[in-house]
Enzyme design. Structure first.
Site, short mmCIF file in Angstrom:
data_model
loop_
_atom_site.label_atom_id
_atom_site.label_comp_id
_atom_site.label_asym_id
_atom_site.label_seq_id
_atom_site.Cartn_x
_atom_site.Cartn_y
_atom_site.Cartn_z
N ASP A 88 0.80 -1.23 0.00
CA ASP A 88 0.00 0.00 0.00
C ASP A 88 0.83 1.28 0.00
OD1 ASP A 88 0.71 -0.95 2.64
OD2 ASP A 88 -0.55 0.62 3.48
N GLU A 147 -0.90 -1.87 5.10
CA GLU A 147 -0.05 -1.84 6.30
C GLU A 147 -0.17 -0.50 7.00
OE1 GLU A 147 2.73 -1.22 9.18
OE2 GLU A 147 2.89 -0.08 7.33
NI NI Z 1 6.29 1.26 5.94
#
Ligand code: NI
Length: 400
Positions: A88, A147
């Site tokens: 991401d 994340e």
């Molecule tokens: Ni990172």
């Protein structure tokens, strides 16, 4: 584990040959960044590449946009080792000029290097596929979403990425621009913090700013609370332990001559140990109750637990450390890494012994030194070959 084996024949050369491909992939991801749970294009490219490598059993759409790929060697009953990358990007407007792969997605940017993590793991995937016959066990590649938040690891685990079979070990890396390329940092035990969000609502009684005796002023109460919060880390937490309490946002009142009805504080609390996390919560509740007694307010403290501490297994960390020293040479491996940042790699490491480490991706000579999450963030792509080779050398300790 077979630490005596010398490793894949020709792996070094093969990884070097893939350097250009890893850079091309990373720049493609960089140009087309996608935020958490929206990594649709990224996941499609990941799956396509893995398909092209051959031999992988690929699952897509895991936890919405995650991709999981198993490569099983000549003995399906052999050990399985897992490698994890995050895909991401962040909601940040890129301000890098003079690079032809800058983000084409307004307001979204790979400002933490997850584009590199994905590209490195795809390089690893190709080498593993080409050496499949040499594997006596299997390798599971985990490409996870989100994340940076709200977190992709936990839903991926719920969807079974650590089952059937359960990996014997898991490794993941983070490129790090504040560490020079060619260096690596890791640590045993907790290396990154519990990240908890704080919301504190202080209700008072609004009224005329010139008649405070008729009101309960939550702004005055909030001011006291913010000062009192500073005593939690300095007076309640063991000085040899570490914690942070930061208030990042205050909201209250609407006009200069009226006393507000309520104030909302938002912040973050960080700690390494579960008992310290519990202590912080307890002290916040105590201070809230004390505030109400002193000022007549009604205070509600909410702690939202996000990521647990990232805890590296000591044995896996020693293994990673020795493999890294072999590759990078003495003096290039820093042990004792600890950061107050959070990572959802932590969820995997609660289930499977493993190690998460930081590889240097900064290069002062090339002017690459912006911190992570900065609109001018970039990284030295020379770190990719080292990162890929490290992961491969770790894998071969288990499944060669
Ligand atoms: Ni990172």
């Amino acid at each position: 584990m077979n630490p005596g084996l010398s490793g894949f024949e020709g792996v070094r050369a093969e990884v070097r040959d893939l350097a250009g491909e890893m850079v091309r992939l990373r720049r493609d991801f960089h140009r087309h960044p996608e935020p958490g749970f929206e990594e649709v294009g990224t996941a499609a490219k990941v799956a396509e590449w893995l398909e092209g490598c051959g031999g992988y059993q690929i699952r897509t759409g895991v936890a919405k946009t995650g991709v999981v790929a198993d490569l099983i060697g000549r003995d399906p009953s052999g050990p399985l080792v897992a490698l994890r990358a995050d895909m991401d990007a962040l909601r940040i407007q890129e301000q890098n000029e003079g690079i032809d792969y800058a983000s084409e997605n307004p307001g979204v940017m790979h400002a933490c290097g997850h584009d590199a993590h994905t590209a490195i793991l795809l390089g690893v995937a190709r080498v593993l596929a080409d050496n499949r016959d040499a594997l006596k066990g299997g390798v599971r590649l985990i490409f996870q979403p989100a994340e940076e938040g709200p977190g992709g690891a936990e839903p991926m685990i719920r969807e079974g990425v650590l089952r059937d079979p359960k990996p014997v070990a898991i490794f993941g890396l983070h490129v790090w621009s504040l560490l020079p390329v060619g260096d690596l940092a890791l640590g045993e035990g907790p290396i990154m913090a519990y990240t908890d969000e704080l919301q504190i609502r202080i209700r008072g009684k609004g009224g005329h700013g010139a008649m405070p005796q008729e009101t309960i002023d939550p702004i005055v109460a909030a001011s006291h609370l913010i000062v009192e919060l500073q005593s939690v880390v300095s007076r309640s937490v063991d000085p040899l332990d570490s914690a942070v309490l930061s208030i990042g946002k205050i909201r209250g009142g609407s006009i200069m001559n009226a006393i507000a009805d309520e104030v909302i504080l938002e912040g973050t609390q960080r700690s390494f140990l579960p008992e310290t996390q519990a202590l912080l919560k307890r002290r916040l509740d105590d201070l809230g109750r004390g505030l109400d007694k002193t000022f007549g307010t009604q205070t509600e403290v909410t702690v939202i637990e996000r990521y647990p501490a990232t805890v590296n297994d000591p044995e896996m960390t020693r293994l990673a450390s020795s493999v890294a020293e072999e590759l990078l040479g003495p003096g290039h491996v820093q042990t004792g890494l600890r950061l107050m940042g959070g990572e959802d790699m932590s969820f995997y490491l609660r289930e499977v012994p493993g190690c998460f480490f930081f590889i240097g991706a900064g290069n002062a000579a090339k002017g690459i030194s912006s911190p992570h999450h900065n609109p001018g963030f970039n990284l030295d792509e020379d770190s990719f070959v080292l990162g890929a080779e490290l992961l491969l050398r770790l894998v071969e300790r288990f499944v060669l």
